[in-house]
Design a protein around this motif. Sequence first.
Motif, PDB file in Angstrom:
ATOM      1  N   HIS A   1     -19.349 -11.647 -14.604  1.00 13.17           N
ATOM      2  CA  HIS A   1     -18.595 -10.946 -15.146  1.00 13.17           C
ATOM      3  C   HIS A   1     -19.202  -9.762 -15.307  1.00 13.17           C
ATOM      4  CE1 HIS A   1     -16.426 -14.679 -16.016  1.00 13.17           C
ATOM      5  NE2 HIS A   1     -15.220 -14.657 -15.147  1.00 13.17           N
ATOM      6  N   LEU A   2     -17.468  -8.492 -16.348  1.00 10.26           N
ATOM      7  CA  LEU A   2     -17.871  -7.607 -16.728  1.00 10.26           C
ATOM      8  C   LEU A   2     -17.785  -7.266 -18.090  1.00 10.26           C
ATOM      9  CD1 LEU A   2     -18.821  -4.050 -16.233  1.00 10.26           C
ATOM     10  CD2 LEU A   2     -16.726  -3.933 -15.579  1.00 10.26           C
ATOM     11  N   LEU A   3     -18.840  -7.260 -18.880  1.00 14.59           N
ATOM     12  CA  LEU A   3     -18.352  -7.201 -20.114  1.00 14.59           C
ATOM     13  C   LEU A   3     -18.056  -5.752 -20.643  1.00 14.59           C
ATOM     14  CD1 LEU A   3     -21.099  -9.810 -21.928  1.00 14.59           C
ATOM     15  CD2 LEU A   3     -19.257 -10.119 -21.200  1.00 14.59           C
ATOM     16  N   ALA A   4     -17.176  -5.230 -22.049  1.00 15.73           N
ATOM     17  CA  ALA A   4     -17.638  -3.554 -22.270  1.00 15.73           C
ATOM     18  C   ALA A   4     -17.471  -3.731 -23.637  1.00 15.73           C
ATOM     19  CB  ALA A   4     -15.658  -3.047 -21.779  1.00 15.73           C
ATOM     20  N   ASP A   5     -18.676  -3.629 -23.966  1.00 15.68           N
ATOM     21  CA  ASP A   5     -19.022  -3.259 -25.473  1.00 15.68           C
ATOM     22  C   ASP A   5     -19.342  -4.677 -25.847  1.00 15.68           C
ATOM     23  OD1 ASP A   5     -18.713  -0.293 -26.070  1.00 15.68           O
ATOM     24  OD2 ASP A   5     -17.523  -0.650 -26.504  1.00 15.68           O
ATOM     25  N   GLY A   6     -20.143  -5.618 -25.288  1.00 17.24           N
ATOM     26  CA  GLY A   6     -20.670  -6.512 -25.166  1.00 17.24           C
ATOM     27  C   GLY A   6     -19.542  -7.818 -25.342  1.00 17.24           C
ATOM     28  N   ALA A   7     -17.881  -7.809 -25.402  1.00 17.98           N
ATOM     29  CA  ALA A   7     -16.838  -8.190 -25.189  1.00 17.98           C
ATOM     30  C   ALA A   7     -16.399  -8.571 -23.576  1.00 17.98           C
ATOM     31  CB  ALA A   7     -16.370  -8.027 -26.204  1.00 17.98           C
ATOM     32  N   LYS A   8     -15.498  -9.733 -23.030  1.00 20.05           N
ATOM     33  CA  LYS A   8     -15.181  -9.624 -22.383  1.00 20.05           C
ATOM     34  C   LYS A   8     -14.075  -8.678 -21.428  1.00 20.05           C
ATOM     35  CE  LYS A   8     -12.401 -13.091 -18.804  1.00 20.05           C
ATOM     36  NZ  LYS A   8     -12.552 -14.607 -18.589  1.00 20.05           N
ATOM     37  N   MET A   9     -13.976  -7.812 -21.248  1.00 20.24           N
ATOM     38  CA  MET A   9     -12.811  -6.815 -20.642  1.00 20.24           C
ATOM     39  C   MET A   9     -11.681  -7.062 -20.449  1.00 20.24           C
ATOM     40  SD  MET A   9     -13.407  -3.315 -18.181  1.00 20.24           S
ATOM     41  CE  MET A   9     -14.671  -2.766 -18.375  1.00 20.24           C
ATOM     42  N   ALA A  10     -11.193  -7.093 -21.547  1.00 20.91           N
ATOM     43  CA  ALA A  10      -9.234  -7.668 -20.868  1.00 20.91           C
ATOM     44  C   ALA A  10      -8.197  -6.612 -21.847  1.00 20.91           C
ATOM     45  CB  ALA A  10      -9.175  -9.222 -22.002  1.00 20.91           C
TER      46      ALA A  10
ATOM     47  N   ARG B   1     -28.313  -6.965 -11.632  1.00 18.12           N
ATOM     48  CA  ARG B   1     -28.264  -7.344 -10.699  1.00 18.12           C
ATOM     49  C   ARG B   1     -27.296  -8.490 -10.722  1.00 18.12           C
ATOM     50  NH1 ARG B   1     -33.796 -10.110  -8.790  1.00 18.12           N
ATOM     51  NH2 ARG B   1     -32.710 -10.927  -6.764  1.00 18.12           N
ATOM     52  N   TYR B   2     -26.738  -8.366  -9.452  1.00 18.96           N
ATOM     53  CA  TYR B   2     -25.321  -9.358  -9.038  1.00 18.96           C
ATOM     54  C   TYR B   2     -24.891 -10.797  -9.694  1.00 18.96           C
ATOM     55  CZ  TYR B   2     -26.630 -12.088  -5.046  1.00 18.96           C
ATOM     56  OH  TYR B   2     -27.132 -13.002  -4.800  1.00 18.96           O
ATOM     57  N   ARG B   3     -25.387 -11.445  -9.757  1.00 18.64           N
ATOM     58  CA  ARG B   3     -26.383 -12.350 -10.404  1.00 18.64           C
ATOM     59  C   ARG B   3     -26.208 -12.393 -11.698  1.00 18.64           C
ATOM     60  NH1 ARG B   3     -30.345 -14.961 -10.202  1.00 18.64           N
ATOM     61  NH2 ARG B   3     -31.177 -13.831  -8.971  1.00 18.64           N
ATOM     62  N   HIS B   4     -26.238 -11.696 -12.388  1.00 19.32           N
ATOM     63  CA  HIS B   4     -26.427 -11.451 -13.706  1.00 19.32           C
ATOM     64  C   HIS B   4     -24.564 -10.756 -14.909  1.00 19.32           C
ATOM     65  CE1 HIS B   4     -30.886 -11.739 -13.699  1.00 19.32           C
ATOM     66  NE2 HIS B   4     -30.362 -12.580 -13.306  1.00 19.32           N
ATOM     67  N   ARG B   5     -24.527 -10.542 -16.044  1.00 22.46           N
ATOM     68  CA  ARG B   5     -23.319 -10.259 -16.857  1.00 22.46           C
ATOM     69  C   ARG B   5     -24.168  -8.908 -16.731  1.00 22.46           C
ATOM     70  NH1 ARG B   5     -20.892 -13.383 -21.129  1.00 22.46           N
ATOM     71  NH2 ARG B   5     -19.878 -15.607 -19.979  1.00 22.46           N
ATOM     72  N   MET B   6     -23.294  -7.775 -16.977  1.00 28.19           N
ATOM     73  CA  MET B   6     -23.434  -6.341 -17.109  1.00 28.19           C
ATOM     74  C   MET B   6     -22.271  -6.246 -18.117  1.00 28.19           C
ATOM     75  SD  MET B   6     -22.881  -3.000 -14.774  1.00 28.19           S
ATOM     76  CE  MET B   6     -21.507  -2.461 -14.822  1.00 28.19           C
ATOM     77  N   ASN B   7     -22.857  -5.418 -19.474  1.00 27.97           N
ATOM     78  CA  ASN B   7     -22.236  -5.627 -20.292  1.00 27.97           C
ATOM     79  C   ASN B   7     -22.392  -3.150 -20.748  1.00 27.97           C
ATOM     80  OD1 ASN B   7     -20.849  -4.918 -22.776  1.00 27.97           O
ATOM     81  ND2 ASN B   7     -23.436  -4.526 -24.481  1.00 27.97           N
ATOM     82  N   PHE B   8     -21.183  -3.282 -19.940  1.00 29.69           N
ATOM     83  CA  PHE B   8     -20.221  -1.597 -19.562  1.00 29.69           C
ATOM     84  C   PHE B   8     -20.060  -0.945 -20.935  1.00 29.69           C
ATOM     85  CE2 PHE B   8     -16.936   1.408 -19.727  1.00 29.69           C
ATOM     86  CZ  PHE B   8     -17.816   2.429 -18.700  1.00 29.69           C
ATOM     87  N   THR B   9     -21.210   0.738 -21.447  1.00 35.90           N
ATOM     88  CA  THR B   9     -20.646   0.455 -22.530  1.00 35.90           C
ATOM     89  C   THR B   9     -20.848   2.597 -21.835  1.00 35.90           C
ATOM     90  OG1 THR B   9     -23.002   1.062 -23.002  1.00 35.90           O
ATOM     91  CG2 THR B   9     -22.141  -0.904 -24.191  1.00 35.90           C
ATOM     92  N   PHE B  10     -20.343   2.760 -22.980  1.00 34.25           N
ATOM     93  CA  PHE B  10     -20.463   4.646 -22.652  1.00 34.25           C
ATOM     94  C   PHE B  10     -21.804   5.400 -22.675  1.00 34.25           C
ATOM     95  CE2 PHE B  10     -16.149   3.938 -22.349  1.00 34.25           C
ATOM     96  CZ  PHE B  10     -15.155   5.228 -22.174  1.00 34.25           C
ATOM     97  N   THR B  11     -22.593   4.709 -23.791  1.00 30.11           N
ATOM     98  CA  THR B  11     -24.043   4.945 -23.733  1.00 30.11           C
ATOM     99  C   THR B  11     -24.627   4.489 -22.496  1.00 30.11           C
ATOM    100  OG1 THR B  11     -23.953   4.629 -26.090  1.00 30.11           O
ATOM    101  CG2 THR B  11     -25.774   4.970 -24.647  1.00 30.11           C
TER     102      THR B  11
ATOM    103  N   GLY C   1      -8.062  -4.981 -25.799  1.00 31.88           N
ATOM    104  CA  GLY C   1      -7.720  -2.885 -25.743  1.00 31.88           C
ATOM    105  C   GLY C   1      -8.854  -2.234 -24.877  1.00 31.88           C
ATOM    106  N   ASN C   2     -10.228  -3.187 -24.501  1.00 29.22           N
ATOM    107  CA  ASN C   2     -11.242  -2.717 -23.578  1.00 29.22           C
ATOM    108  C   ASN C   2     -11.255  -2.124 -22.445  1.00 29.22           C
ATOM    109  OD1 ASN C   2     -11.674  -5.273 -23.251  1.00 29.22           O
ATOM    110  ND2 ASN C   2     -13.563  -5.709 -24.664  1.00 29.22           N
ATOM    111  N   VAL C   3     -10.032  -2.308 -21.575  1.00 29.73           N
ATOM    112  CA  VAL C   3     -10.285  -2.060 -20.185  1.00 29.73           C
ATOM    113  C   VAL C   3     -10.120  -0.087 -19.652  1.00 29.73           C
ATOM    114  CG1 VAL C   3      -8.564  -1.924 -18.069  1.00 29.73           C
ATOM    115  CG2 VAL C   3      -9.299  -4.058 -19.564  1.00 29.73           C
ATOM    116  N   PHE C   4     -10.688   0.095 -19.441  1.00 30.75           N
ATOM    117  CA  PHE C   4     -11.381   1.313 -18.604  1.00 30.75           C
ATOM    118  C   PHE C   4     -11.600   1.546 -17.355  1.00 30.75           C
ATOM    119  CE2 PHE C   4     -14.005   0.164 -22.216  1.00 30.75           C
ATOM    120  CZ  PHE C   4     -13.093   1.777 -23.504  1.00 30.75           C
TER     121      PHE C   4
END
Length: 546
Positions: free
Chosen positions: A83-92, A122-132, A96-99
Amino acid sequence: PRDFTLWKAAEPGRDLKWSSPWGDGFPGWHIECSAMAEKYLGQEFDIHTGGVDNIFPHHEDEIAQSEAAFGKPHVRYWVHAQHLLADGAKMAKSSGNVFLLDELISRGFAPLSFRYLCLTIRYRHRMNFTFTSLKAAEKALTNLRHRIWVWKGLPPLDQLPPETDEWRQKFWSAVENDLDMPAALAQTWDMVRSSLPGQAKLALLLEYDSIYGLDLDQVPVEYAVPEPVAASVGQRGSLRQEADYTAADALRADILSKGFLLEDTLEEARIRPKTPLEQQRERWASVSSSREVESLLDQPDKYDFSFVLNAYGHPGDVERCVSSMLKYSGDYSSEIIVVDNGSTDGTAEWLEEFQSSHDTLRVIHCDHNVGDAAGKNIALKQSLGRNIIMLDGSTEIVGNILDPIGQRLAEESIGIFGPYGLSTDDLQHFHEEVEEGEADAMQAYCMTFRRELVSTVGLMRECFRFYRNLDIDYCFQFKDKGYRIVSDGSLPFVRHEHRQWTELDENQRDELSRKNFGRFLRRWGNRPELLIAADAKGFGFQGTHH
C-alpha cells in the motif's frame, strides 16, 4: 466457511445479465478475471500483478478455479505491491490526504519526480509519500537531467572504456533480483560519481532508463532560449573575456532572475530553464510538516497578542480577516502569523506582497495542505505573544476585542475564551450555542488562550486533517487539565461564508465530519466528568458522573 461465488442470480431490474441453466445472472468477481485472463493471455501466462489486499481471496480464488478448469499452472510469477501511505497514514479521501498528479504539477513538481520516488522503494514494501521525500526525488531527477545535458555537449569517444560493462552488469543484477530498484538507483549514483568519462556515463544512464522510464533521452543538447536572453549570454561572455567581471556578474544575475540557470564551461556558457520547483523555491521558502518548524514556545513573551490564521486559499477572505486584525490591534503590541496551507489560488502571492509592507505580519508557506491541526500547530510553535487569538478565515473583527480578551485571559482558571461557545450533555451533540458564561467547547471561528498553556495542554492532534471537530477536541485538552471554557457572544465579530464547508458536497462533509468526530469520541467519549451538566452522560457511559 462458504465457497466463493461463481455465478450470481440477477436481481430484478438489473440490465447487465446473461441467461444460464440456473436462470438470468452474472459472473462473480473472481471468475470474471479468470475468463478475461484466458481470453487475452491464454490458459497460462508469465506475470500477474496486483495489490497485497487482492491476495486473499481474489487471487487465491482465481488460481483455484483457473487451474481446476485448465489442469495446468495459471501464473508463473505473482507480483504484489504494498500500500501507499501519505504522511504515515493510509491514503484515503475520507482522511483528506489524497494527492493527484495534477495537484503535484500545480505545486511545481514534475510528474516523473513521483515515478523516481517510487523507484526508491521496493514494490513489496510500503511507501510513505511525503512532500519532503518528493522534493528530494525532484532534486535527484533534476540533478540527473542536468548531468545528461552537460554530457551531451561532450565530443564522442571512439569507444567506451572496458569498465563500462562492469557497471552495466551491476545494474542488471539489481534489476533481476526481484526488481530491486533501490539497489539499482544506488548503483546508478555510484556510477554517476565514478571516474568514468561523461560519455560512458551518458550511455549507461540512457540504457538504465529503459527500465526507469524517466525520459532521460528527452533531455536536449541545447535548450530553447528567448533571443534577448541568448544575447545577454553572449554579451556576458564578451565582458568576461575583457575581465569586466562586475558587469558580467550583473548580467548573470539578470539572466537568473528571468528563470534560467547558467553553467560556465571551459569552452562556453551553457544555459537551461529553471524547473518550476526551482523557480518557486526562489520566491519563498516552504515547509512540508509542522515537524520542520522550530518551536518558540519556551521563549519569553515578546508581544501582548499573537493573531493566528491558517489560510487555505480565497485571498479575499484572507485579506478581510488580516485587515481586521490590523485595524483593531489598538495600542497593544501584536504580531500576525499566517500559515499559507498549500494554497494555489494567488493567496500566497498576496500574502508575500502584503507582508513586504507590514512588519507585524509573518507568513509561513506550506508546500501542500498539511492538514488543519498541523497548520495551526505551525503557527502556535512560532507564536511569541502572551495571548494567542486564533481566527478562521471566515471571521472578521469589527470592534475592540483585545481589552475584553486580555481581561478574561488574565483569570488563571480560564483556558479558552471566545464568542461562539457550545454545550452538550452526552458528548455526541454539540449544537447548543452558549451566549454567555461556561461552555463545554469553543468554535474555531475565534479561540483565544494564553500561550504559556500550550506547553501544558499540548499542541493539536494532527490526525485531524479536516477542521471539523478539531476545535472541540482541543477544548477538551484544556478541560482535561482543569481549565474552563468561557463564552462571550458580545465580542464584536462577524462570521462570513465558511468556504471550507460550502465548497464540499454533502457526502464529503458528512464523511469527513464523521471521521473526525469518531477520533474525538475515541479519546473523550467516556469522560462525562469534563462536562458542565451535572447529569451528563458519556458515549456508552452508564449513569451520571455525580
